[in-house]
Design an enzyme around this catalytic site. Structure first.
Site, PDB file in Angstrom:
ATOM      1  NE  ARG A   1      -5.017  -1.160  12.021  1.00 20.20           N
ATOM      2  CZ  ARG A   1      -4.146  -1.155  11.020  1.00 20.20           C
ATOM      3  NH1 ARG A   1      -3.605  -0.031  10.619  1.00 20.20           N
ATOM      4  NH2 ARG A   1      -3.795  -2.275  10.416  1.00 20.20           N
TER       5      ARG A   1
ATOM      6  CE  LYS B   1      -0.498  -0.208   4.993  1.00 18.25           C
ATOM      7  NZ  LYS B   1      -1.161  -0.962   6.043  1.00 18.25           N
TER       8      LYS B   1
HETATM    9  C1  PLP Z   1      -0.153  -1.576   6.633  1.00 13.52           C
HETATM   10  C2  PLP Z   1      -0.229  -2.865   7.341  1.00 13.52           C
HETATM   11  C3  PLP Z   1       0.924  -3.618   7.601  1.00 13.52           C
HETATM   12  C4  PLP Z   1       2.310  -3.118   7.249  1.00 13.52           C
HETATM   13  O1  PLP Z   1       2.822  -2.310   8.274  1.00 13.52           O
HETATM   14  P1  PLP Z   1       4.323  -1.758   8.217  1.00 13.52           P
HETATM   15  O2  PLP Z   1       4.496  -1.079   9.518  1.00 13.52           O
HETATM   16  O3  PLP Z   1       4.408  -0.852   7.053  1.00 13.52           O
HETATM   17  O4  PLP Z   1       5.210  -2.947   8.084  1.00 13.52           O
HETATM   18  C5  PLP Z   1       0.778  -4.830   8.229  1.00 13.52           C
HETATM   19  N1  PLP Z   1      -0.439  -5.300   8.586  1.00 13.52           N
HETATM   20  C6  PLP Z   1      -1.566  -4.610   8.362  1.00 13.52           C
HETATM   21  C7  PLP Z   1      -2.858  -5.176   8.822  1.00 13.52           C
HETATM   22  C8  PLP Z   1      -1.504  -3.373   7.740  1.00 13.52           C
HETATM   23  O5  PLP Z   1      -2.632  -2.683   7.518  1.00 13.52           O
END
Ligand code: PLP
Length: 353
Positions: free
Chosen positions: A128, A35
């Protein structure tokens, strides 16, 4: 054309190999989280070319963009009730926290004669997504397990996203106990424990092989070559896979503090300025529409970011060895928010090397 985002795929490949080597030591598979670069297929393909088998994104549109790449695709954000069909179509695995969502996925997958994998998320304190508490987890697993068209692939957790909860050894042990208890009591085997994201690397670097989980979903660390708890460089990785270049549109010696009475800016309260007298200042054609000015790191020594409005980046260049001039192009390394924003900005040219 400027501003221009330069993406080095060679350097990114180096980061993928460096981080994969760390994970391999602990038998952890990486899901590459796409993303941060809007799942640009030319960048996503560096991951699949370098041993990554699962691409993860929070948006269906992004998974769709990557549908021709090899491997599996994971939806990272909980499926919205209105997007169930697309989830089953474009994702092989999704992260879920509601039985109702899993049931909707089950109906859709069954209708299509498919099997959709799910990982049940647990809220380990980051505030979250995820079921909260052991009994909610048992209920969710028991119900989801028996759904037709659904493969319960495992459980997962997320850290450092809203509450800033760190994946400490204690937290990870808590997750381990949950896994062991549900496996024993419910007589199931959880094939995957998706232990977190880039923020898990810090602990893993200090204590290799201490992990019981076998998957991490990594975004930022791959792109920036740094772990995200202490912002330490990862050996063999690069922090300049993504660089932005912007052109100087004004260069004058001007006062270093505002004059007259001051109020807010279009973006809230103006910061406090230290009056250092007249300073050589440059303005670049780059702004908050393209980057986050808090996460912009000039390559050249002696440049300090003063601030940005939507389209102007103001720099103090007084301490530069060779004074930059009107029309010069300056380069900056980027933090994660800046990488994201510059990838998103239609005003930023992308040059993918
Ligand atoms: C964006 C996201 C990640 C990646 O997180 P980073 O800190 O960029 O490694 C992992 N798991 C979920 C559920 C996410 O939304």
């Amino acid at each position: 054309m400027f501003p221009e985002l330069v993406v080095s795929r060679d350097r990114l490949a180096g980061n993928i190999r460096a981080i994969k080597a760390i994970l391999d030591r602990s038998n952890i598979d990486a899901v590459a989280v796409t993303k941060g670069f809007c799942a640009h297929p030319l960048i996503a393909e560096v991951f699949t070319d370098n041993g990554i088998n699962v691409l993860g994104d929070s948006r269906i549109q992004n998974l769709k963009k990557m549908r021709n790449l090899p491997g599996r695709r994971m939806l990272l954000r909980l499926p919205a009730p209105s997007e169930i069909d697309e989830v089953v179509e474009y994702a092989d695995i999704s992260l879920v926290s509601h039985y109702e969502t899993a049931r909707a996925l089950s109906r859709c997958a069954s209708k299509r004669g498919q099997t959709h994998s799910v990982i049940v998320m647990i809220d380990m304190g980051d505030m979250r997504e995820g079921v909260y508490g052991a009994s909610a987890l048992y209920d969710a697993l028991a119900n989801i397990m028996s759904l037709p068209g659904i493969k319960l692939e495992g459980i997962g957790a997320n850290f450092c996203c809203i509450g800033g909860a760190l994946p400490t050894l204690e937290k990870m042990n808590e997750l381990r106990r949950m896994k062991e208890v549900v496996e024993m009591e419910q007589g199931i085997f959880l094939q995957t424990v998706s232990g977190g994201n880039s923020s898990n690397l810090s602990l893993l670097l200090k204590q290799p092989n201490s992990s019981f989980y076998n998957q991490l979903r990594i975004g930022e660390a791959f792109l920036r070559g740094r772990e995200t708890v202490d912002d330490q460089a990862i050996a063999g990785a690069h922090d300049d896979c993504f660089m932005i270049r912007a052109e100087i549109i004004e260069r004058y010696s001007k006062p270093s503090a505002p004059s007259g009475s001051t109020g807010g800016t279009g973006f809230g309260k103006a910061p406090a300025f230290v009056n250092k007298g007249l300073r050589s200042r440059a303005i670049c054609a780059l702004g908050k529409l393209d980057i986050d000015d808090q996460q912009l790191f000039p390559i050249e020594e002696g440049i300090k970011v003063i601030g940005a409005s939507s389209d102007h980046l103001v720099l103090d260049v007084e301490d530069c060895k060779s004074a930059p001039e009107l029309g010069d192009v300056l380069s900056f390394k980027l933090g994660y928010a800046s990488i994201m924003r510059s990838m998103l900005s239609p005003y930023v040219q992308k040059r993918i090397l």
